[in-house]
Write a protein that holds these residues in place. Structure first.
Motif, PDB file in Angstrom:
ATOM      1  N   GLY A 289       0.800  -1.217   0.000  1.00 59.83           N
ATOM      2  CA  GLY A 289       0.000   0.000   0.000  1.00 59.83           C
ATOM      3  C   GLY A 289       0.834   1.269   0.000  1.00 59.83           C
ATOM      4  N   GLY A 290       2.113   1.132   0.225  1.00 61.58           N
ATOM      5  CA  GLY A 290       2.995   2.280   0.262  1.00 61.58           C
ATOM      6  C   GLY A 290       3.451   2.710  -1.118  1.00 61.58           C
TER       7      GLY A 290
ATOM      8  N   ARG B 250      -1.445   2.477 -11.017  1.00 63.13           N
ATOM      9  CA  ARG B 250      -0.614   2.557  -9.812  1.00 63.13           C
ATOM     10  C   ARG B 250       0.757   3.169 -10.084  1.00 63.13           C
ATOM     11  N   PHE B 251       1.334   2.891 -11.224  1.00 56.74           N
ATOM     12  CA  PHE B 251       2.678   3.384 -11.569  1.00 56.74           C
ATOM     13  C   PHE B 251       2.564   4.449 -12.656  1.00 56.74           C
ATOM     14  N   THR B 252       3.408   5.446 -12.556  1.00 60.13           N
ATOM     15  CA  THR B 252       3.519   6.433 -13.627  1.00 60.13           C
ATOM     16  C   THR B 252       4.992   6.717 -13.891  1.00 60.13           C
TER      17      THR B 252
ATOM     18  N   GLN C 153       7.204   6.512 -10.546  1.00 61.53           N
ATOM     19  CA  GLN C 153       6.425   6.680  -9.314  1.00 61.53           C
ATOM     20  C   GLN C 153       5.562   5.441  -9.121  1.00 61.53           C
ATOM     21  N   MET C 154       5.741   4.804  -8.006  1.00 63.34           N
ATOM     22  CA  MET C 154       5.022   3.557  -7.736  1.00 63.34           C
ATOM     23  C   MET C 154       4.149   3.743  -6.496  1.00 63.34           C
TER      24      MET C 154
ATOM     25  N   THR D 158      17.903  -1.529  -9.001  1.00 67.90           N
ATOM     26  CA  THR D 158      17.640  -1.148  -7.616  1.00 67.90           C
ATOM     27  C   THR D 158      16.540  -2.068  -7.077  1.00 67.90           C
ATOM     28  N   LEU D 159      16.743  -2.576  -5.887  1.00 70.49           N
ATOM     29  CA  LEU D 159      15.845  -3.580  -5.322  1.00 70.49           C
ATOM     30  C   LEU D 159      14.661  -2.918  -4.626  1.00 70.49           C
ATOM     31  N   VAL D 160      13.479  -3.373  -4.990  1.00 68.08           N
ATOM     32  CA  VAL D 160      12.245  -2.958  -4.331  1.00 68.08           C
ATOM     33  C   VAL D 160      11.645  -4.171  -3.640  1.00 68.08           C
ATOM     34  N   THR D 161      11.432  -4.052  -2.351  1.00 68.61           N
ATOM     35  CA  THR D 161      10.835  -5.135  -1.578  1.00 68.61           C
ATOM     36  C   THR D 161       9.567  -4.614  -0.916  1.00 68.61           C
ATOM     37  N   VAL D 162       8.461  -5.279  -1.203  1.00 69.46           N
ATOM     38  CA  VAL D 162       7.176  -4.871  -0.638  1.00 69.46           C
ATOM     39  C   VAL D 162       6.721  -5.955   0.324  1.00 69.46           C
ATOM     40  N   SER D 163       6.574  -5.597   1.569  1.00 69.62           N
ATOM     41  CA  SER D 163       6.166  -6.561   2.583  1.00 69.62           C
ATOM     42  C   SER D 163       4.652  -6.544   2.750  1.00 69.62           C
ATOM     43  N   SER D 164       4.112  -7.704   3.071  1.00 69.09           N
ATOM     44  CA  SER D 164       2.650  -7.812   3.220  1.00 69.09           C
ATOM     45  C   SER D 164       2.207  -7.504   4.637  1.00 69.09           C
TER      46      SER D 164
END
Length: 124
Positions: free
Chosen positions: A14-15, A66-68, A81-82, A118-124
């Motif tokens: 959600g971030g 969601r992304f632009t 932008q995510m 670049t690493l993006v990690t999204v936690s639940s």
């Protein structure tokens, strides 16, 4: 030519995050910059692209809404932008430049130069 991707990190579902791709070594008057991502155990996929010729192009349906993508020509930088991030967005994100024909493509082989990711990690 150099591409420097940055802005990744750990974020909760959600971030939001904003990735940057700083480019150097070529004219920012004519370009196509694409964002790709590769999740663990999966193939690389095209996400979004922006070009001086034909604006922005979405390649991943899952990120629409969601992304632009945007560019700041004065800074030779393209942004991703995510928003409303989901765990399935977890991946290494790469930017790539196509500076021969300046057109976007969803095929990675059409791009001339790549950033380091670049690493993006999204936690639940």
């Amino acid at each position: 030519v150099q591409l420097q991707a940055s802005g990744g990190g750990l974020v909760q579902a959600g971030g939001s995050l904003r990735l940057s791709c700083a480019a150097s070594g070529f004219s920012f008057d004519d370009y196509a910059i694409g964002w790709f991502r590769q999740a663990p155990g999966r193939e690389r996929e095209a996400v979004l692209c922006i070009s001086s010729s034909d604006g922005s192009t979405y390649y991943a349906d899952s990120v629409k809404g969601r992304f632009t993508i945007s560019s700041d020509n004065a800074k030779n930088t393209v942004y991703l932008q995510m928003n409303s991030l989901k765990p399935e967005d977890t991946a290494v994100y790469y930017c790539a430049a196509e500076i021969t024909y300046y057109y976007c493509s969803g095929y990675g082989w059409k791009y001339d130069y790549w950033g380091q990711g670049t690493l993006v990690t999204v936690s639940s």
